[in-house]
Write a protein that holds these residues in place. Structure first.
Motif, PDB file in Angstrom:
ATOM      1  N   ALA A 195       0.824  -1.216   0.000  1.00 16.04           N
ATOM      2  CA  ALA A 195       0.000   0.000   0.000  1.00 16.04           C
ATOM      3  C   ALA A 195       0.856   1.262   0.000  1.00 16.04           C
ATOM      4  O   ALA A 195       0.334   2.364  -0.073  1.00 16.04           O
ATOM      5  N   GLY A 196       2.181   1.107   0.102  1.00 13.26           N
ATOM      6  CA  GLY A 196       3.072   2.260   0.040  1.00 13.26           C
ATOM      7  C   GLY A 196       3.409   2.890   1.371  1.00 13.26           C
ATOM      8  O   GLY A 196       3.950   3.990   1.418  1.00 13.26           O
ATOM      9  N   VAL A 197       3.114   2.221   2.491  1.00 14.80           N
ATOM     10  CA  VAL A 197       3.433   2.760   3.813  1.00 14.80           C
ATOM     11  C   VAL A 197       4.886   2.425   4.132  1.00 14.80           C
ATOM     12  O   VAL A 197       5.271   1.257   4.202  1.00 14.80           O
ATOM     13  N   ASN A 198       5.716   3.467   4.311  1.00 12.99           N
ATOM     14  CA  ASN A 198       7.135   3.286   4.603  1.00 12.99           C
ATOM     15  C   ASN A 198       7.380   3.204   6.101  1.00 12.99           C
ATOM     16  O   ASN A 198       6.800   3.961   6.871  1.00 12.99           O
ATOM     17  N   THR A 199       8.272   2.300   6.518  1.00  7.55           N
ATOM     18  CA  THR A 199       8.752   2.232   7.888  1.00  7.55           C
ATOM     19  C   THR A 199      10.255   2.442   7.843  1.00  7.55           C
ATOM     20  O   THR A 199      10.991   1.581   7.347  1.00  7.55           O
TER      21      THR A 199
END
Length: 188
Positions: A152-156
């Motif tokens: 989904a494109g969520v960066n950590t």
């Protein structure tokens, strides 16, 4: 239809001149009154009437044995097979090389705004495995990020190097040369 002597230099094939090759200082190939290919001053234009480069294409392009039958994205390009820039024998999907003394081989990503960061995304293409994306990108402050990401494109953020030279592990705001958020272990 063959028209000789009117100055148009027109050769038409079909009815109502629906296909034509004609010349007015340039050579054009078209159909139904639309020019598809233009030859002018040694330049070739596809979808252009006045090409200024050796090959100018307006629109999209598909290249390859099977990709040639696919529609590329609007104003985009799809290529089947390996692509070489500066090399005639690419062994990977994209290989960039330079064979010039004193000239480094480089690859530059430039974002068009301060909102979108230039990003390299490494993706293990397995639909069953989410979070197998690694991203390298620069943030708005000029810091360098190594992050994991979801589909989904969520960066950590995992590793961050600030423009000051400070390095953060688990933090994007390192206050010292090495700033670790969480536990760490040093041996030796």
């Amino acid at each position: 239809i063959l028209d000789i002597g009117t100055g148009l230099g027109l050769l038409g094939v079909g009815t109502n001149n629906d296909s034509a090759i004609y010349s007015t200082g340039s050579m054009y190939l078209g159909a139904d009154g639309t020019q598809f290919v233009t030859l002018k001053s040694g330049n070739v234009g596809i979808g252009q009437t006045a090409p200024v480069a050796k090959l100018g294409i307006t629109g999209n392009a598909s290249i390859g044995a099977t990709y040639g039958a696919l529609a590329a994205p609007v104003s985009g390009l799809i290529i089947e097979g390996n692509v070489g820039i500066g090399t005639a024998t690419p062994v990977d999907a994209l290989e960039v090389g330079r064979n010039q003394a004193g000239a480094p081989t480089g690859l530059r990503l430039t974002a068009g705004s301060t909102i979108a960061a230039p990003t390299f995304t490494f993706n293990y293409a397995d639909a069953a495995l989410d979070s197998k994306l690694f991203r390298l990108f620069e943030d708005i402050t000029g810091g360098f990020n190594l992050a994991t990401a979801t589909d989904a494109g969520v960066n950590t953020p995992r590793l961050y190097i600030a423009r000051t030279g400070n390095v953060g592990i688990g933090t994007t705001g390192p206050g010292t040369k090495l700033d670790v958020a969480g536990q760490g272990k040093f041996t030796g």
